[in-house]
Design a protein around this motif. Sequence first.
Motif, short mmCIF file in Angstrom:
data_model
loop_
_atom_site.label_atom_id
_atom_site.label_comp_id
_atom_site.label_asym_id
_atom_site.label_seq_id
_atom_site.Cartn_x
_atom_site.Cartn_y
_atom_site.Cartn_z
N LEU A 261 -19.64 6.95 64.51
CA LEU A 261 -19.62 8.06 65.47
C LEU A 261 -19.42 9.41 64.78
O LEU A 261 -19.88 10.44 65.27
N TYR A 262 -18.72 9.41 63.66
CA TYR A 262 -18.63 10.62 62.84
C TYR A 262 -18.83 10.23 61.38
O TYR A 262 -18.13 9.37 60.86
N THR A 263 -19.80 10.84 60.75
CA THR A 263 -20.07 10.55 59.35
C THR A 263 -19.42 11.63 58.48
O THR A 263 -19.57 12.82 58.75
N LEU A 264 -18.67 11.21 57.46
CA LEU A 264 -17.90 12.16 56.65
C LEU A 264 -18.78 13.19 55.95
O LEU A 264 -18.31 14.27 55.62
N TYR A 269 -22.88 16.85 66.33
CA TYR A 269 -21.97 16.00 67.10
C TYR A 269 -22.68 14.81 67.70
O TYR A 269 -23.70 14.95 68.37
N ARG A 270 -22.15 13.63 67.42
CA ARG A 270 -22.68 12.40 67.99
C ARG A 270 -21.85 12.07 69.23
O ARG A 270 -20.79 11.43 69.14
N ASP A 271 -22.32 12.51 70.37
CA ASP A 271 -21.59 12.34 71.62
C ASP A 271 -21.60 10.87 72.02
O ASP A 271 -22.67 10.30 72.27
N PRO A 272 -20.43 10.21 72.10
CA PRO A 272 -20.43 8.79 72.44
C PRO A 272 -21.02 8.49 73.81
O PRO A 272 -21.58 7.41 74.02
N MET A 273 -20.94 9.44 74.73
CA MET A 273 -21.45 9.17 76.08
C MET A 273 -22.98 9.18 76.13
O MET A 273 -23.58 8.54 76.99
#
Length: 588
Positions: A261-264, A269-273
């Motif tokens: 969901l978040y890549t370092l 932004y990868r919105d989970p919804m």
Amino acid sequence: MSNTIKTLTATLIGFAITSAASAHSHQYGMSLHTELVTTKSGAITTRPQAEVDVNYEVETKHITEITDGVYRIAGWGIGNIIAINAPVGWIIIDTGDSTQVAKEQRSALEQKLGKPIAVAAILYTHSHYTHGTSIWADEGTKIYGHEHLVTNLQADSGISVLSGNFSTRAVIQFGMLHPLEGKDAFPSKLGFSKDKLIGESGFMAPDITFKNGSVENHTVAGLAVEVLPSQTDVLDSVAFYFPQQKLLVSNAMNSNSLFNLYTLRGDIYRDPMRMVDAADLALSRDIEYHVDIHGSANIGSVAAHQAITSFRDSMQLIHDQTYRGIAMGKDGQEIAEWIHMPESLRADKETYGQVESYAKQVYSSRIGWMGWDVYDINPLPKKQQAEKTVEAMGGTDAVIAMIAKAQAKGDIASTQWSLFLTTQLMNMGVMPEEVKQLRANAARTLGQHTTSANARGFYISEALLHEGKMQFAGTTLDNYQQLSQLLGAVTAEKLASSPLRDNVHYLRFMVDSKQVEGKQIEFNLHFTDEHEHYAIALRNGVIAITAQPNEGRTFELTKQDWDDMILGLEPFSHLHNDLKVLEQAIVR
């Protein structure tokens, strides 16, 4: 007291009690394991990370027939290629990392089939695995992809002021400069070789594009295909549903590993919804076979639905629990320490990223960087803060002794503490060889103990950097900024292949605002070969570029003329002497 206030008070008290009762989750740092294993390549790591290739079914290069005429080509990396024998030719879904990889994959498929294939269509799930297209494409092959795919691809690797940073952080995260064998080798295919960075790209733009956010029906090579919006790790991502085969091909919608969901390395932004929406749309189809671009295939309705549902629910849970934590008054770090997931969704699945990073990203996307500590509003400069911290601890020698003592304890918490202390010295600019090695020791230890490939990439890269073992293009790197400058350098080749608009707008990022504070100049550019017009205004350090002509002079030139000025081969004053003001402020 009114009923409304009573209700609000009771709710807030409830939140406070819940918050106090669960200030720290036993799951915090769950991706850091105490037991280590050694892989065949000599890499020292955790068991979950060592088993990634087996769980993803990419341990060896192989081709599997999923159902009649549907093949999964796997083992050349973490990205699968899907090949479908359609009524009027073959359909290839995604094309891999490079032309060299694609040559091997196509040859392997044809060898398995015992005959050459004719590719009628290539479908892109998203922009990441599109670099072997020229090898898969035959005469008349139609290429399908999202309408924003090309734009997104160019934003990461074209004439972009951020491309050097993007590429450098990818190099670090994926361990591209790590040794191939020994304790620092990457233990799974979640790490990439340098070929990923320098391999030849055979990308070809789509002939037929899908409208953003729309469900579309196409007939591809004589086969019905439904295109499903499926924004996962990138916004140009789609899934393909083949109703005749009851087959779903998706991108990053699987349960082999907790979705990153978040890549370092950083990303939009990868919105989970949005992933929940994509999964729900996919689950509304009659699926018997599910093949994702990542991970193993899911055969049968039950397995397919379980995999997609697990992906879906883990994303919603992280979103909802982060919001619940915000309602309790927690900041991002507090939520990362507190958030809880059922172990069936989390245990040993943080092999790519880690939940703490995900929760902080969701918090930041909604609230921003500010928590509750007012010190953070105007903190001391990093160097000054470090100097005062080290002074309060007894000085540099005392802190170095503390670092050595903490590392001698050998536990994870002491290692984390020692790394924090080396950060203070690094921020001060105090990095003698002794401190560099202590920092390398701490980073390497944490890199070995994490299940997360993202985290390992950063930790081991940090260790190699401070030991003087990180090299690129014959240069031993002293810092990551060197690599960023090398990878982000503007070249004649990049400019030639980049759209004129990108090349013109690149000027905005070349100006040192200090050099032109209070100065103004405006002019117009008419590109005779491209038949395009740009109005450029320098105002108090800002370069404003518009289509509406301004009152300044108009200069006629070609795209090549402009590219030469961006490269510094020709001065801007070549157009007019007044442009010396701009020329003197440009930093290349």
